[in-house]
Design an enzyme around this catalytic site. Structure first.
Site, mmCIF file in Angstrom:
data_model
loop_
_atom_site.group_PDB
_atom_site.id
_atom_site.type_symbol
_atom_site.label_atom_id
_atom_site.label_comp_id
_atom_site.label_asym_id
_atom_site.label_seq_id
_atom_site.Cartn_x
_atom_site.Cartn_y
_atom_site.Cartn_z
ATOM 1 N N HIS A 102 0.854 -1.183 0.000
ATOM 2 C CA HIS A 102 0.000 0.000 0.000
ATOM 3 C C HIS A 102 0.894 1.239 0.000
ATOM 4 C CE1 HIS A 102 -3.714 -2.211 0.634
ATOM 5 N NE2 HIS A 102 -3.128 -2.894 1.615
ATOM 6 N N HIS A 112 -0.583 -6.704 -5.243
ATOM 7 C CA HIS A 112 -0.600 -7.966 -4.499
ATOM 8 C C HIS A 112 0.081 -9.028 -5.357
ATOM 9 C CE1 HIS A 112 -2.672 -11.940 -4.524
ATOM 10 N NE2 HIS A 112 -2.350 -11.910 -3.247
ATOM 11 N N ASN A 114 1.425 -13.438 -5.045
ATOM 12 C CA ASN A 114 1.431 -14.655 -4.244
ATOM 13 C C ASN A 114 1.902 -15.805 -5.117
ATOM 14 O OD1 ASN A 114 -0.665 -17.215 -3.709
ATOM 15 N ND2 ASN A 114 0.370 -16.447 -1.882
ATOM 16 N N VAL A 115 2.772 -16.644 -4.557
ATOM 17 C CA VAL A 115 3.118 -17.919 -5.199
ATOM 18 C C VAL A 115 3.104 -18.984 -4.108
ATOM 19 C CG1 VAL A 115 4.368 -17.173 -7.264
ATOM 20 C CG2 VAL A 115 5.561 -17.227 -5.072
ATOM 21 N N HIS A 181 -20.509 -7.798 -5.936
ATOM 22 C CA HIS A 181 -21.480 -6.881 -5.347
ATOM 23 C C HIS A 181 -21.274 -5.434 -5.793
ATOM 24 C CE1 HIS A 181 -18.011 -6.866 -2.654
ATOM 25 N NE2 HIS A 181 -18.403 -5.691 -2.198
ATOM 26 N N GLY A 264 -6.130 -22.088 10.942
ATOM 27 C CA GLY A 264 -5.523 -21.708 12.213
ATOM 28 C C GLY A 264 -4.215 -20.976 12.046
ATOM 29 N N GLY A 265 -4.078 -20.259 10.942
ATOM 30 C CA GLY A 265 -2.864 -19.488 10.702
ATOM 31 C C GLY A 265 -2.762 -18.294 11.638
ATOM 32 N N ARG A 266 -1.662 -17.574 11.500
ATOM 33 C CA ARG A 266 -1.410 -16.424 12.370
ATOM 34 C C ARG A 266 -2.217 -15.234 11.859
ATOM 35 N NH1 ARG A 266 2.685 -12.223 12.716
ATOM 36 N NH2 ARG A 266 3.169 -11.763 14.891
#
Length: 310
Positions: A102, A112, A114-115, A181, A264-266
């Site tokens: 940001h 953003h 991600n791999v 939406h 249950g990740g951080r």
């Protein structure tokens, strides 16, 4: 697929992902020139852990988070089996790098990337593995040359592996990062892929690496080009308003957010994707002909940025 995949393939992927996290953090820190990344190393009680790195209050980046994680457990979370119900009940390993940036200046796009790599196992059956990831761009005050550059780098990352990958992954990105939406795309797209395993492990891994390594050359030139652009309170307020779309998407639709929370990740690491400041405004409509109107009218809809179909 050999059953010793965890001993041979998982460490290869983990080593690449940790190196990628290091490279991206070093480059972003250098581009910012002010703040530095703070690292939190964490452990997940159910299995695994990660390295969360966050830069805040920088000269260029208001907040940048670059996370590495490797988590495992006895049961695939619901978000991971929603579109692949045959994997329900399998144990899993999941590792990946995820980042969200940001910037402070509204003329620098938010982004953003991600791999990731998944393995799902069940006693007596062959393990199922796949790669996924991608990157996307969310400008507030777009420049067409920037969008074209972004997609040129994305295409170049995919082309060595087959001409179908860029158009397929671009289309997937346009469809995935879509706020139903709001009836608008989150930004100007990029690449999105999942369930990649058909070319075999080596080719799939190579394609994932190519896309991961393409992020910096896709994004940093835009940062350098726009970071000195003057802006005022109007542009800042519009940036904060549009950041609300980012929050809406991540909390309503994003698979990674859902997977992290369900597994249950951080929580702090999962929600580092949220902008540090954001606002909503009831019934906002951009003034026709304004720069803000141009974003809606021209950019928040899927299109062929490289003129491939002309």
């Amino acid at each position: 697929m050999q059953t010793d995949h965890k001993e041979q393939q998982l460490p290869q992927v983990q080593a690449f992902l940790q190196q990628l996290q290091d490279q991206i953090c070093q480059a972003l820190q250098q581009a910012d020139g002010g703040a530095t990344f703070i690292e939190d190393a964490w452990q997940r009680p159910e299995g695994g852990g990660g390295r969360s790195r966050v830069l805040t209050g920088g000269a260029v980046f208001e907040q940048a988070g670059v996370n590495y994680s490797h988590v495992y457990g006895a049961q695939m979370p619901a978000s991971a089996t929603a579109h692949r119900p045959e994997l329900a009940g399998r144990s899993f390993h999941a590792c990946g790098v995820s980042l969200v940036i940001h910037p402070l200046n509204p003329f620098i796009p938010t982004t953003h990337a991600n791999v990731r790599f998944f393995i799902a196992e069940k006693a007596g059956e062959e393990p199922v593995w796949w790669f996924g990831g991608g990157f996307d761009l969310t400008p507030f005050y777009p420049f067409e040359e920037d969008v074209v550059h972004w997609h040129q780098v994305a295409k170049a990352a995919c082309d060595p592996f087959g001409e179908q990958y860029y158009p397929d992954y671009k289309k997937w990105c346009d469809e995935y990062f879509y706020l139903k939406h709001r009836a608008e795309t989150r930004g100007v797209g990029g690449l999105f892929f999942d369930d990649l395993n058909e070319p075999g492990f080596e080719q799939s891994f190579a394609l994932m690496r190519s896309i991961g390594e393409a992020f910096l050359p896709a994004y940093l030139p835009l940062v350098e080009k726009r970071k000195e652009t003057p802006y005022g309170e109007r542009e800042r307020q519009f940036q904060l308003y549009r950041r609300g779309r980012y929050v809406e998407f991540n909390l309503v639709y994003d698979r990674g957010t859902l997977f992290g929370l369900q597994s249950g990740g951080r929580t702090e690491s999962i929600l580092m994707s949220m902008p540090p400041l954001v606002c909503w405004q009831y019934g906002y409509q951009p003034e026709p002909g304004s720069p803000e109107f141009l974003l809606y009218d021209r950019y928040l809809k899927p299109q062929d940025w490289l003129g491939l179909n002309n």
